[in-house]
Design an enzyme around this catalytic site. Structure first.
Site, short mmCIF file in Angstrom:
data_model
loop_
_atom_site.label_atom_id
_atom_site.label_comp_id
_atom_site.label_asym_id
_atom_site.label_seq_id
_atom_site.Cartn_x
_atom_site.Cartn_y
_atom_site.Cartn_z
N SER A 24 0.82 -1.22 0.00
CA SER A 24 0.00 0.00 0.00
C SER A 24 0.85 1.28 0.00
CB SER A 24 -0.92 0.01 1.22
OG SER A 24 -1.62 1.24 1.25
N THR B 80 -9.44 -1.58 2.19
CA THR B 80 -9.15 -2.02 0.83
C THR B 80 -9.44 -3.51 0.69
OG1 THR B 80 -7.54 -1.85 -0.96
CG2 THR B 80 -6.63 -2.29 1.22
N LYS C 298 -14.03 -4.30 1.51
CA LYS C 298 -14.86 -3.12 1.27
C LYS C 298 -16.37 -3.37 1.42
CE LYS C 298 -11.73 -0.62 -1.82
NZ LYS C 298 -11.59 0.19 -3.03
N ASN D 167 -14.91 2.53 1.55
CA ASN D 167 -13.45 2.56 1.56
C ASN D 167 -12.89 3.50 2.63
OD1 ASN D 167 -13.87 5.11 0.37
ND2 ASN D 167 -11.98 4.95 -0.81
N ASP E 84 -13.98 6.55 -3.58
CA ASP E 84 -13.30 6.10 -4.81
C ASP E 84 -13.88 6.77 -6.06
OD1 ASP E 84 -11.39 4.36 -3.79
OD2 ASP E 84 -12.74 2.63 -3.82
N ASN F 152 -18.28 -5.23 -20.63
CA ASN F 152 -17.57 -6.15 -19.72
C ASN F 152 -17.40 -7.52 -20.37
OD1 ASN F 152 -16.35 -6.46 -17.13
ND2 ASN F 152 -18.03 -7.84 -16.55
N ARG F 153 -16.29 -8.18 -19.97
CA ARG F 153 -16.02 -9.54 -20.45
C ARG F 153 -17.22 -10.44 -20.14
NH1 ARG F 153 -10.94 -12.43 -17.74
NH2 ARG F 153 -12.20 -11.96 -15.90
N LYS G 279 -22.80 -9.07 -15.99
CA LYS G 279 -22.51 -8.03 -14.99
C LYS G 279 -22.77 -6.64 -15.56
CE LYS G 279 -18.75 -10.17 -12.46
NZ LYS G 279 -17.33 -9.95 -12.18
N TYR H 140 -2.57 2.66 -11.89
CA TYR H 140 -1.48 3.63 -11.71
C TYR H 140 -0.11 2.96 -11.64
CZ TYR H 140 -2.24 2.69 -6.71
OH TYR H 140 -2.41 2.09 -5.49
N GLY I 102 -4.30 6.59 -13.48
CA GLY I 102 -5.02 6.32 -12.23
C GLY I 102 -4.45 6.96 -10.98
P1 NAP Z 1 -12.68 -6.20 -9.71
O1 NAP Z 1 -13.88 -5.87 -8.90
O2 NAP Z 1 -11.98 -7.50 -9.52
O3 NAP Z 1 -13.13 -6.08 -11.29
C1 NAP Z 1 -12.22 -6.39 -12.31
C2 NAP Z 1 -12.83 -6.08 -13.67
O4 NAP Z 1 -11.83 -6.35 -14.67
C3 NAP Z 1 -14.04 -6.92 -14.03
O5 NAP Z 1 -14.93 -6.16 -14.83
C4 NAP Z 1 -13.41 -8.05 -14.85
O6 NAP Z 1 -14.31 -8.64 -15.80
C5 NAP Z 1 -12.35 -7.30 -15.62
N1 NAP Z 1 -11.24 -8.16 -16.05
C6 NAP Z 1 -10.31 -8.76 -15.26
N2 NAP Z 1 -9.46 -9.47 -16.03
C7 NAP Z 1 -9.87 -9.31 -17.31
C8 NAP Z 1 -9.41 -9.79 -18.58
N3 NAP Z 1 -8.32 -10.58 -18.66
N4 NAP Z 1 -10.07 -9.40 -19.70
C9 NAP Z 1 -11.15 -8.58 -19.63
N5 NAP Z 1 -11.64 -8.11 -18.47
C10 NAP Z 1 -11.01 -8.47 -17.33
O7 NAP Z 1 -11.53 -5.09 -9.55
P2 NAP Z 1 -11.71 -3.54 -9.17
O8 NAP Z 1 -11.62 -3.37 -7.69
O9 NAP Z 1 -12.91 -3.03 -9.88
O10 NAP Z 1 -10.37 -2.91 -9.79
C11 NAP Z 1 -10.20 -2.81 -11.19
C12 NAP Z 1 -8.93 -2.04 -11.54
O11 NAP Z 1 -9.02 -0.70 -11.03
C13 NAP Z 1 -7.64 -2.61 -10.96
O12 NAP Z 1 -6.62 -2.50 -11.94
C14 NAP Z 1 -7.33 -1.69 -9.79
O13 NAP Z 1 -5.94 -1.60 -9.54
C15 NAP Z 1 -7.85 -0.37 -10.32
N6 NAP Z 1 -8.20 0.56 -9.22
C16 NAP Z 1 -7.52 1.74 -9.15
C17 NAP Z 1 -7.83 2.62 -8.15
C18 NAP Z 1 -7.08 3.93 -8.06
O14 NAP Z 1 -7.11 4.56 -6.99
N7 NAP Z 1 -6.48 4.39 -9.12
C19 NAP Z 1 -8.84 2.32 -7.19
C20 NAP Z 1 -9.53 1.11 -7.32
C21 NAP Z 1 -9.20 0.22 -8.34
P3 NAP Z 1 -15.26 -9.91 -15.40
O15 NAP Z 1 -16.44 -9.31 -14.68
O16 NAP Z 1 -15.62 -10.51 -16.69
O17 NAP Z 1 -14.42 -10.79 -14.52
#
Ligand code: NAP
Length: 275
Positions: A13, A60, A64, A85, A100, A149-150, A154, A219, A240
Protein backbone atom coordinates in the site's frame (compact mmCIF):
# COMPACT_ATOMS: atom_id res chain seq x y z
CA UNK A 1 -4.55 11.49 15.15
CA UNK A 2 -4.41 7.75 14.59
CA UNK A 3 -5.26 6.57 11.07
CA UNK A 4 -4.69 3.32 9.15
CA UNK A 5 -5.56 1.25 6.12
CA UNK A 6 -6.78 -2.33 6.59
CA UNK A 7 -6.58 -5.02 3.91
CA UNK A 8 -5.15 -8.36 2.88
CA UNK A 9 -2.52 -8.13 1.41
CA UNK A 10 -1.45 -4.69 2.60
CA UNK A 11 2.36 -4.51 2.33
CA UNK A 12 2.27 -2.88 -1.11
CA UNK A 13 0.00 0.00 0.00
CA UNK A 14 1.13 3.53 -0.91
CA UNK A 15 -1.48 5.05 1.44
CA UNK A 16 0.77 5.34 4.56
CA UNK A 17 3.43 7.33 2.66
CA UNK A 18 0.77 9.58 1.12
CA UNK A 19 -1.19 10.25 4.32
CA UNK A 20 1.82 10.65 6.63
CA UNK A 21 3.16 13.31 4.26
CA UNK A 22 -0.27 14.99 4.35
CA UNK A 23 -0.44 14.95 8.18
CA UNK A 24 3.03 16.52 8.35
CA UNK A 25 2.06 19.19 5.80
CA UNK A 26 -1.07 20.04 7.81
CA UNK A 27 0.92 20.18 11.07
CA UNK A 28 -1.21 17.43 12.64
CA UNK A 29 0.55 15.14 15.13
CA UNK A 30 -0.37 11.59 14.24
CA UNK A 31 0.37 8.49 12.28
CA UNK A 32 -1.20 6.52 9.42
CA UNK A 33 -0.30 2.82 9.51
CA UNK A 34 -0.97 -0.27 7.43
CA UNK A 35 -2.75 -3.09 9.28
CA UNK A 36 -2.82 -6.59 7.83
CA UNK A 37 -6.32 -7.91 8.64
CA UNK A 38 -7.49 -11.28 7.32
CA UNK A 39 -11.18 -11.90 6.58
CA UNK A 40 -11.89 -13.89 9.78
CA UNK A 41 -10.47 -11.12 11.99
CA UNK A 42 -12.35 -8.21 10.43
CA UNK A 43 -15.01 -7.79 13.17
CA UNK A 44 -12.42 -7.99 15.95
CA UNK A 45 -10.15 -5.53 14.14
CA UNK A 46 -12.96 -2.97 13.89
CA UNK A 47 -13.73 -3.36 17.62
CA UNK A 48 -10.05 -2.80 18.50
CA UNK A 49 -9.78 0.20 16.17
CA UNK A 50 -12.74 1.76 18.00
CA UNK A 51 -11.27 0.93 21.45
CA UNK A 52 -7.85 2.31 20.55
CA UNK A 53 -9.40 5.57 19.40
CA UNK A 54 -8.43 5.56 15.73
CA UNK A 55 -9.98 8.63 14.07
CA UNK A 56 -10.18 7.04 10.65
CA UNK A 57 -9.63 3.96 8.57
CA UNK A 58 -9.28 3.23 4.88
CA UNK A 59 -10.57 -0.15 3.79
CA UNK A 60 -9.15 -2.02 0.83
CA UNK A 61 -9.41 -5.43 -0.85
CA UNK A 62 -11.02 -7.75 0.26
CA UNK A 63 -12.99 -5.96 3.03
CA UNK A 64 -14.86 -3.12 1.27
CA UNK A 65 -18.23 -4.92 1.30
CA UNK A 66 -18.05 -7.06 4.46
CA UNK A 67 -16.93 -4.13 6.65
CA UNK A 68 -20.34 -2.49 6.21
CA UNK A 69 -21.82 -4.99 8.70
CA UNK A 70 -19.70 -3.50 11.51
CA UNK A 71 -20.54 0.19 11.01
CA UNK A 72 -23.15 2.35 12.76
CA UNK A 73 -23.98 4.66 9.83
CA UNK A 74 -23.49 4.19 6.08
CA UNK A 75 -23.35 7.32 3.97
CA UNK A 76 -25.80 7.38 1.01
CA UNK A 77 -23.12 7.14 -1.70
CA UNK A 78 -21.49 4.12 -0.02
CA UNK A 79 -24.89 2.46 0.38
CA UNK A 80 -25.76 2.97 -3.29
CA UNK A 81 -22.32 1.78 -4.44
CA UNK A 82 -22.47 -1.15 -1.99
CA UNK A 83 -18.93 -0.69 -0.67
CA UNK A 84 -17.04 1.39 1.93
CA UNK A 85 -13.45 2.56 1.56
CA UNK A 86 -13.35 5.18 4.33
CA UNK A 87 -14.50 5.03 7.97
CA UNK A 88 -14.78 8.02 10.31
CA UNK A 89 -14.82 7.37 14.07
CA UNK A 90 -16.78 10.06 15.94
CA UNK A 91 -16.31 9.11 19.62
CA UNK A 92 -17.16 5.46 18.99
CA UNK A 93 -19.77 6.03 16.26
CA UNK A 94 -18.45 4.63 12.99
CA UNK A 95 -19.63 6.10 9.67
CA UNK A 96 -18.72 4.50 6.33
CA UNK A 97 -18.13 6.50 3.11
CA UNK A 98 -17.01 5.69 -0.41
CA UNK A 99 -14.56 8.20 -1.86
CA UNK A 100 -13.30 6.10 -4.81
CA UNK A 101 -15.82 7.21 -7.44
CA UNK A 102 -15.88 10.88 -6.52
CA UNK A 103 -12.08 10.90 -6.18
CA UNK A 104 -11.88 9.52 -9.69
CA UNK A 105 -14.29 12.06 -11.19
CA UNK A 106 -12.55 14.99 -9.43
CA UNK A 107 -9.25 13.82 -10.94
CA UNK A 108 -10.74 13.28 -14.42
CA UNK A 109 -12.27 16.76 -14.43
CA UNK A 110 -9.13 18.46 -13.10
CA UNK A 111 -6.66 16.65 -15.33
CA UNK A 112 -8.47 15.78 -18.58
CA UNK A 113 -12.00 17.10 -19.21
CA UNK A 114 -13.57 19.87 -17.15
CA UNK A 115 -17.20 19.30 -18.17
CA UNK A 116 -18.70 15.83 -18.53
CA UNK A 117 -22.26 16.97 -19.21
CA UNK A 118 -23.63 15.73 -22.52
CA UNK A 119 -20.64 13.42 -23.03
CA UNK A 120 -20.86 9.85 -24.33
CA UNK A 121 -18.72 7.73 -22.02
CA UNK A 122 -17.64 4.10 -22.36
CA UNK A 123 -16.59 2.23 -19.21
CA UNK A 124 -14.59 -0.95 -19.72
CA UNK A 125 -15.21 -3.36 -16.82
CA UNK A 126 -18.04 -3.87 -14.35
CA UNK A 127 -16.24 -4.66 -11.08
CA UNK A 128 -16.09 -2.84 -7.75
CA UNK A 129 -14.25 0.22 -9.04
CA UNK A 130 -16.67 0.57 -11.96
CA UNK A 131 -19.62 0.74 -9.52
CA UNK A 132 -18.22 3.80 -7.73
CA UNK A 133 -17.38 5.46 -11.02
CA UNK A 134 -20.81 4.87 -12.55
CA UNK A 135 -22.41 6.37 -9.45
CA UNK A 136 -20.16 9.46 -9.54
CA UNK A 137 -20.48 9.90 -13.33
CA UNK A 138 -24.27 9.63 -13.16
CA UNK A 139 -24.24 12.91 -11.14
CA UNK A 140 -22.42 14.73 -13.98
CA UNK A 141 -25.32 14.65 -16.51
CA UNK A 142 -23.54 12.62 -19.22
CA UNK A 143 -25.48 11.92 -22.44
CA UNK A 144 -24.92 8.18 -22.16
CA UNK A 145 -22.86 5.55 -20.33
CA UNK A 146 -21.87 2.34 -22.15
CA UNK A 147 -20.66 -0.42 -19.81
CA UNK A 148 -18.61 -3.07 -21.64
CA UNK A 149 -17.57 -6.15 -19.72
CA UNK A 150 -16.02 -9.54 -20.45
CA UNK A 151 -18.92 -11.16 -18.56
CA UNK A 152 -21.90 -9.48 -20.23
CA UNK A 153 -24.31 -10.38 -17.41
CA UNK A 154 -22.51 -8.03 -14.99
CA UNK A 155 -22.73 -5.15 -17.49
CA UNK A 156 -26.46 -5.82 -17.89
CA UNK A 157 -26.90 -5.85 -14.10
CA UNK A 158 -25.32 -2.39 -13.93
CA UNK A 159 -27.70 -1.18 -16.64
CA UNK A 160 -30.67 -2.48 -14.65
CA UNK A 161 -29.47 -0.95 -11.42
CA UNK A 162 -28.72 2.58 -12.72
CA UNK A 163 -31.14 3.05 -15.61
CA UNK A 164 -33.57 5.16 -13.57
CA UNK A 165 -30.81 7.73 -13.00
CA UNK A 166 -28.86 7.88 -16.28
CA UNK A 167 -28.98 6.67 -19.89
CA UNK A 168 -26.93 3.48 -19.54
CA UNK A 169 -26.39 0.37 -21.67
CA UNK A 170 -24.54 -2.84 -20.80
CA UNK A 171 -22.72 -4.65 -23.63
CA UNK A 172 -20.22 -7.47 -24.03
CA UNK A 173 -16.60 -6.70 -24.97
CA UNK A 174 -17.08 -8.06 -28.51
CA UNK A 175 -19.56 -5.24 -29.28
CA UNK A 176 -17.15 -2.46 -28.24
CA UNK A 177 -15.90 -1.66 -31.76
CA UNK A 178 -19.38 -0.75 -33.00
CA UNK A 179 -19.95 1.76 -30.15
CA UNK A 180 -16.45 3.28 -30.01
CA UNK A 181 -16.74 5.74 -32.94
CA UNK A 182 -19.50 7.63 -31.05
CA UNK A 183 -17.60 8.01 -27.77
CA UNK A 184 -16.13 11.19 -26.20
CA UNK A 185 -14.46 9.44 -23.25
CA UNK A 186 -13.23 5.83 -22.72
CA UNK A 187 -12.38 4.66 -19.19
CA UNK A 188 -10.60 1.39 -18.41
CA UNK A 189 -11.66 0.00 -15.02
CA UNK A 190 -10.46 -3.55 -15.76
CA UNK A 191 -7.14 -4.78 -14.38
CA UNK A 192 -5.86 -5.47 -17.91
CA UNK A 193 -2.51 -3.72 -18.41
CA UNK A 194 -1.56 -3.65 -14.73
CA UNK A 195 1.99 -4.55 -13.65
CA UNK A 196 3.49 -7.07 -14.44
CA UNK A 197 1.37 -7.60 -17.61
CA UNK A 198 2.14 -4.14 -18.91
CA UNK A 199 1.82 -4.83 -22.63
CA UNK A 200 -1.79 -6.09 -22.36
CA UNK A 201 -4.67 -3.87 -23.56
CA UNK A 202 -8.39 -4.33 -22.73
CA UNK A 203 -9.50 -3.27 -26.26
CA UNK A 204 -7.80 -2.66 -29.60
CA UNK A 205 -6.54 0.95 -29.32
CA UNK A 206 -6.70 1.33 -33.12
CA UNK A 207 -10.50 1.51 -32.81
CA UNK A 208 -10.40 4.51 -30.44
CA UNK A 209 -11.40 7.76 -32.18
CA UNK A 210 -8.52 10.24 -32.53
CA UNK A 211 -8.59 13.15 -30.11
CA UNK A 212 -11.02 11.82 -27.47
CA UNK A 213 -10.22 11.40 -23.74
CA UNK A 214 -8.88 7.99 -22.67
CA UNK A 215 -8.55 7.25 -18.97
CA UNK A 216 -7.20 4.26 -17.04
CA UNK A 217 -7.67 3.53 -13.33
CA UNK A 218 -4.38 1.64 -13.22
CA UNK A 219 -1.48 3.63 -11.71
CA UNK A 220 1.21 0.96 -11.91
CA UNK A 221 2.44 1.62 -14.55
CA UNK A 222 1.58 5.34 -14.46
CA UNK A 223 0.80 5.20 -18.20
CA UNK A 224 -0.57 1.87 -19.40
CA UNK A 225 -0.14 0.50 -22.91
CA UNK A 226 -3.75 1.57 -23.61
CA UNK A 227 -2.87 5.16 -22.69
CA UNK A 228 0.41 5.21 -24.62
CA UNK A 229 -1.23 3.85 -27.78
CA UNK A 230 -4.14 6.29 -27.38
CA UNK A 231 -1.70 9.19 -26.98
CA UNK A 232 -0.14 8.13 -30.30
CA UNK A 233 -3.61 8.59 -31.80
CA UNK A 234 -3.82 12.18 -30.54
CA UNK A 235 -6.02 11.42 -27.52
CA UNK A 236 -5.87 13.23 -24.16
CA UNK A 237 -4.76 10.61 -21.65
CA UNK A 238 -5.46 10.32 -17.92
CA UNK A 239 -3.87 7.75 -15.58
CA UNK A 240 -5.02 6.32 -12.23
CA UNK A 241 -2.66 8.16 -9.86
CA UNK A 242 -5.02 11.14 -9.61
CA UNK A 243 -7.88 8.84 -8.52
CA UNK A 244 -5.69 7.31 -5.83
CA UNK A 245 -4.62 10.73 -4.56
CA UNK A 246 -8.13 12.21 -4.63
CA UNK A 247 -9.87 9.29 -2.93
CA UNK A 248 -7.27 9.78 -0.17
CA UNK A 249 -7.78 13.56 -0.18
CA UNK A 250 -11.55 13.20 0.36
CA UNK A 251 -10.91 10.69 3.18
CA UNK A 252 -8.43 13.03 4.87
CA UNK A 253 -10.93 15.89 4.61
CA UNK A 254 -13.56 13.75 6.40
CA UNK A 255 -11.08 12.90 9.20
CA UNK A 256 -9.52 16.34 9.71
CA UNK A 257 -12.16 18.79 8.48
CA UNK A 258 -9.30 20.58 6.68
CA UNK A 259 -8.58 20.94 2.94
CA UNK A 260 -6.19 18.15 1.91
CA UNK A 261 -2.70 19.12 0.64
CA UNK A 262 -3.31 17.36 -2.67
CA UNK A 263 0.01 18.19 -4.33
CA UNK A 264 2.01 16.99 -1.29
CA UNK A 265 -0.02 13.76 -1.38
CA UNK A 266 0.55 13.29 -5.13
CA UNK A 267 4.31 13.76 -4.75
CA UNK A 268 4.50 11.35 -1.79
CA UNK A 269 2.50 8.71 -3.68
CA UNK A 270 4.78 9.14 -6.72
CA UNK A 271 7.92 8.85 -4.59
CA UNK A 272 6.53 5.74 -2.94
CA UNK A 273 5.74 4.21 -6.35
CA UNK A 274 9.29 4.86 -7.51
CA UNK A 275 10.96 3.50 -4.35
P1 NAP B 1 -12.68 -6.20 -9.71
O1 NAP B 1 -13.88 -5.87 -8.90
O2 NAP B 1 -11.98 -7.50 -9.52
O3 NAP B 1 -13.13 -6.08 -11.29
C1 NAP B 1 -12.22 -6.39 -12.31
C2 NAP B 1 -12.83 -6.08 -13.67
O4 NAP B 1 -11.83 -6.35 -14.67
C3 NAP B 1 -14.04 -6.92 -14.03
O5 NAP B 1 -14.93 -6.16 -14.83
C4 NAP B 1 -13.41 -8.05 -14.85
O6 NAP B 1 -14.31 -8.64 -15.80
C5 NAP B 1 -12.35 -7.30 -15.62
N1 NAP B 1 -11.24 -8.16 -16.05
C6 NAP B 1 -10.31 -8.76 -15.26
N2 NAP B 1 -9.46 -9.47 -16.03
C7 NAP B 1 -9.87 -9.31 -17.31
C8 NAP B 1 -9.41 -9.79 -18.58
N3 NAP B 1 -8.32 -10.58 -18.66
N4 NAP B 1 -10.07 -9.40 -19.70
C9 NAP B 1 -11.15 -8.58 -19.63
N5 NAP B 1 -11.64 -8.11 -18.47
C10 NAP B 1 -11.01 -8.47 -17.33
O7 NAP B 1 -11.53 -5.09 -9.55
P2 NAP B 1 -11.71 -3.54 -9.17
O8 NAP B 1 -11.62 -3.37 -7.69
O9 NAP B 1 -12.91 -3.03 -9.88
O10 NAP B 1 -10.37 -2.91 -9.79
C11 NAP B 1 -10.20 -2.81 -11.19
C12 NAP B 1 -8.93 -2.04 -11.54
O11 NAP B 1 -9.02 -0.70 -11.03
C13 NAP B 1 -7.64 -2.61 -10.96
O12 NAP B 1 -6.62 -2.50 -11.94
C14 NAP B 1 -7.33 -1.69 -9.79
O13 NAP B 1 -5.94 -1.60 -9.54
C15 NAP B 1 -7.85 -0.37 -10.32
N6 NAP B 1 -8.20 0.56 -9.22
C16 NAP B 1 -7.52 1.74 -9.15
C17 NAP B 1 -7.83 2.62 -8.15
C18 NAP B 1 -7.08 3.93 -8.06
O14 NAP B 1 -7.11 4.56 -6.99
N7 NAP B 1 -6.48 4.39 -9.12
C19 NAP B 1 -8.84 2.32 -7.19
C20 NAP B 1 -9.53 1.11 -7.32
C21 NAP B 1 -9.20 0.22 -8.34
P3 NAP B 1 -15.26 -9.91 -15.40
O15 NAP B 1 -16.44 -9.31 -14.68
O16 NAP B 1 -15.62 -10.51 -16.69
O17 NAP B 1 -14.42 -10.79 -14.52
Amino acid sequence: MLLAVIGDPIGHSKSPAMHNAALAALGIAGNYGALHVVRDDLGQAITQIKKLGFRGINVTIPHKIEVMAYLDIIDDSARIIGAVNTIVNDNGVLTGYNTDGKGYVRSLKEEAIADLSGKRIMILGAGGAARGIIHALSQEAPKTLIIANRSEDKALEMEKEWKSQVDIHGISMDKVSSYLPEMDVVINTTSVGMHPHITAVPIDPDGIPAGIVVSDLIYNPLNTELLLRSQDRGCTIHGGLGMFVNQGAYALEYWTGMPAPVEVMRQAALNSLHS
